[in-house]
Write a protein that holds these residues in place. Structure first.
Motif, PDB file in Angstrom:
ATOM      1  N   SER A   1       0.836  -1.202   0.000  1.00 51.10           N
ATOM      2  CA  SER A   1       0.000   0.000   0.000  1.00 51.10           C
ATOM      3  C   SER A   1       0.870   1.251   0.000  1.00 51.10           C
ATOM      4  O   SER A   1       2.095   1.189   0.101  1.00 51.10           O
ATOM      5  N   ARG A   2       0.223   2.389  -0.104  1.00 50.02           N
ATOM      6  CA  ARG A   2       0.954   3.653  -0.209  1.00 50.02           C
ATOM      7  C   ARG A   2       1.903   3.883   0.960  1.00 50.02           C
ATOM      8  O   ARG A   2       3.018   4.370   0.794  1.00 50.02           O
ATOM      9  N   SER A   3       1.475   3.522   2.143  1.00 48.56           N
ATOM     10  CA  SER A   3       2.322   3.732   3.328  1.00 48.56           C
ATOM     11  C   SER A   3       3.254   2.562   3.588  1.00 48.56           C
ATOM     12  O   SER A   3       4.191   2.684   4.377  1.00 48.56           O
ATOM     13  N   GLY A   4       2.959   1.430   2.962  1.00 46.19           N
ATOM     14  CA  GLY A   4       3.724   0.220   3.222  1.00 46.19           C
ATOM     15  C   GLY A   4       3.177  -0.615   4.361  1.00 46.19           C
ATOM     16  O   GLY A   4       3.705  -1.675   4.668  1.00 46.19           O
ATOM     17  N   SER A   5       2.080  -0.162   4.957  1.00 42.36           N
ATOM     18  CA  SER A   5       1.535  -0.862   6.120  1.00 42.36           C
ATOM     19  C   SER A   5       0.770  -2.124   5.741  1.00 42.36           C
ATOM     20  O   SER A   5       0.571  -3.009   6.580  1.00 42.36           O
ATOM     21  N   SER A   6       0.338  -2.216   4.492  1.00 39.90           N
ATOM     22  CA  SER A   6      -0.401  -3.394   4.040  1.00 39.90           C
ATOM     23  C   SER A   6       0.298  -4.014   2.846  1.00 39.90           C
ATOM     24  O   SER A   6       0.775  -3.301   1.960  1.00 39.90           O
ATOM     25  N   THR A   7       0.351  -5.328   2.852  1.00 40.04           N
ATOM     26  CA  THR A   7       0.948  -6.067   1.744  1.00 40.04           C
ATOM     27  C   THR A   7       0.090  -7.287   1.431  1.00 40.04           C
ATOM     28  O   THR A   7      -0.715  -7.731   2.271  1.00 40.04           O
ATOM     29  N   TYR A   8       0.287  -7.811   0.246  1.00 40.05           N
ATOM     30  CA  TYR A   8      -0.458  -9.003  -0.169  1.00 40.05           C
ATOM     31  C   TYR A   8       0.350  -9.718  -1.228  1.00 40.05           C
ATOM     32  O   TYR A   8       1.022  -9.074  -2.036  1.00 40.05           O
ATOM     33  N   TYR A   9       0.270 -11.061  -1.219  1.00 41.51           N
ATOM     34  CA  TYR A   9       1.080 -11.873  -2.121  1.00 41.51           C
ATOM     35  C   TYR A   9       0.241 -12.937  -2.819  1.00 41.51           C
ATOM     36  O   TYR A   9      -0.758 -13.403  -2.276  1.00 41.51           O
ATOM     37  N   ARG A  10       0.719 -13.358  -3.966  1.00 41.63           N
ATOM     38  CA  ARG A  10       0.096 -14.531  -4.560  1.00 41.63           C
ATOM     39  C   ARG A  10       0.498 -15.731  -3.723  1.00 41.63           C
ATOM     40  O   ARG A  10       1.543 -15.740  -3.052  1.00 41.63           O
ATOM     41  N   ASP A  11      -0.336 -16.747  -3.770  1.00 39.86           N
ATOM     42  CA  ASP A  11      -0.147 -17.890  -2.876  1.00 39.86           C
ATOM     43  C   ASP A  11       1.221 -18.542  -3.043  1.00 39.86           C
ATOM     44  O   ASP A  11       1.842 -18.962  -2.062  1.00 39.86           O
ATOM     45  N   SER A  12       1.685 -18.653  -4.263  1.00 36.08           N
ATOM     46  CA  SER A  12       2.899 -19.423  -4.511  1.00 36.08           C
ATOM     47  C   SER A  12       4.169 -18.760  -3.979  1.00 36.08           C
ATOM     48  O   SER A  12       5.214 -19.412  -3.888  1.00 36.08           O
TER      49      SER A  12
END
Length: 123
Positions: free
Chosen positions: A52-63
């Motif tokens: 996210s813009r602040s870096g506080s949220s992230t998300y990844y593909r499962d692999s």
């Protein structure tokens, strides 16, 4: 004009680590969600990770979850992708991208793209 330049690709062996960097010139870096995508030979481009813009949220593909870590430094206009425990399936051209919307996991939600950096993992 917004320009994105990726660094850090290379040829590694399975189990090794690499850290990709992407520097963004122009625009307001902290106003972009930043993502990494990859495209393997003969395959479609796929989402890898977003911060996210602040870096506080992230998300990844499962692999890649648990092996890759996305981070950003808004003071340096940079986004990073730390890749650990690489395997041959991770071989691809890796692209960083910037999105004007808050959260984006589809390629068509991104406004700016780098030219990519090649990552090759040998078995």
């Amino acid at each position: 004009q917004v320009q994105l330049v990726e660094f850090g690709g290379g040829l590694v062996q399975a189990g090794d680590s690499l850290r990709l960097s992407c520097i963004v010139n122009g625009g307001t870096f902290s106003s972009y969600a930043m993502g990494w995508f990859r495209q393997a030979p003969g395959k479609e481009r796929e989402f890898v990770a977003i911060t996210s813009r602040s870096g506080s949220s992230t998300y990844y593909r499962d692999s890649v979850r648990g092996r890759f870590t996305i981070s950003r430094d808004n003071d340096r206009n940079a986004v990073y992708l730390q890749m650990n425990s690489l395997n041959p399936d991770d071989t691809a051209v890796y692209y960083c991208a910037a999105s004007k919307i808050l959260w984006a996991v589809r390629g068509d939600e991104y406004d700016y793209w780098g030219r990519g950096t090649q990552v090759t993992v040998s078995s």
